[in-house]
Scaffold this motif. Sequence first.
Motif, PDB file in Angstrom:
ATOM      1  N   ASP A  52       3.007  -5.301  32.225  1.00  0.00           N
ATOM      2  CA  ASP A  52       2.632  -5.373  33.640  1.00  0.00           C
ATOM      3  C   ASP A  52       3.432  -4.375  34.475  1.00  0.00           C
ATOM      4  N   SER A 107       1.889  -1.324  36.629  1.00  0.00           N
ATOM      5  CA  SER A 107       2.182  -1.219  38.059  1.00  0.00           C
ATOM      6  C   SER A 107       2.747   0.152  38.398  1.00  0.00           C
ATOM      7  N   ARG A 112       1.081   2.985  40.821  1.00  0.00           N
ATOM      8  CA  ARG A 112       1.815   3.555  41.952  1.00  0.00           C
ATOM      9  C   ARG A 112       1.804   5.075  41.901  1.00  0.00           C
TER      10      ARG A 112
END
Length: 453
Positions: free
Chosen positions: A209, A213, A217
């Motif tokens: 995860d 992420s 980004r």
Amino acid sequence: MLSCDICGETVTSEPDMKAHLLIVHMENEVICPFCKLSGVNYDEMCFHIETAHFEQNELERNLERVNTRQYETSDNREDNTLQCRMEINSSIHSAGASNHPKISAQSLPKDGTLNHKAFYSENLTESRKFLKSKEKQCDLSKIKGSIYETMYSPPDCPFCGKIEDCNQDMETHVKTKHANLLDTPLEGMDRVQCSKDLELAHQLQQEEDRKRSEESRQEMEEFQKLQRQYGLDNSGGYKQQQLRNMEKEVNRGRMHPSEFHRRKADMMESLAIGIDDGKTKTSGIIEALYRYYQNAATDVRHVWLSTAVDHFQSSFGDRGWGCGYRNFQMLLSSLLQNDAYGDCLKGMSVPCIPKIQSMIEDAWKEGFDPQGASQLNNKLQGTKAWIGACEVYTLLTSLRVKCHIIDFHKSTGPLGTHPRLFEWILKYYSSEREGSPKVVCTSKPPIYLQHQG
């Protein structure tokens, strides 16, 4: 006592029922002995045999009743013979099904019945022939083994793969050798190991995860960077940038406040009428080049020049993104001075950048270049979006000016050079030689060049 819902067999405990279901009804699939139908439960199979194979099933029952009456007063040896004959009858039943594969539910007549007498006689004859041949070929033990191999597949253990002779032996094997696998509670080291596995899985999921992420980004940052680079970040357009940059010049002492207000008033007037204020325009470029090449450039053999054109440079309002608009202003200034385009451009002046954006949007609304419009979200006004040859072509076409796009999409020479591009430009201008003087002022308008991107 627990009763099996499928076959009715009773067992004493829940683990025994689990083993029974696993071995009897999950590992050994219910198969029709007549037509090899499979994939249905026990009740559906019974209904299938009673409806689709009624005569075959009745034949089996009749043979069993005859054999039972014939041997019911026999001694133990005769009982064994009776059992063997019953097994032979089962084999006859299977052989009859295999000898007549077409007799199934799918081949029944539309009225759902069969010629009972003909079917019964045929199968009875086949059954007697099979019984006599079996009794002559081998003894009762061989017949039993043949029937066993034909009708029954020994079960194998789903845990270790061991093969047992019958389902009961397999149930015993599973309950004795794999009893721990039938009980779900975990104790001692098993519970600790399970906890460690769960913790490791949780850590791996968290790491996955986190990576996703971080990738999201970075993608968003790259996308926003491209938006800023190409003027699609909703930070305002020509007017907002002009005011901000002039305010910076005032704060740095490079512009007097009175000059700021004067330029602001001129900008607002230009935006109101939609015509460029001409403060960045330079005229007489072609004339200056003609004089230079005619008199000073002694090492040049031939020069071809376009028609007259005015040069427009960037200002505080479009610095960093307005080159495409300025090139269009230069091209249009040449067309306005060319009598060949007087009809389609009659009464027109060189527009300011916001007006050019508005004109391109109007062309999009008329149906020109829908793909390019969608790429720029059908909006240019109030943005710093870059434009190129496609948008200029769209605008000129909407003004009824005939033009073409020539795409030199890859280099044609060593080290990324473009000799074919220069050959095409030379051919474009040199078609008008007019006595082949050194400097030729052609009637050709300038070329709008756009580099890759």
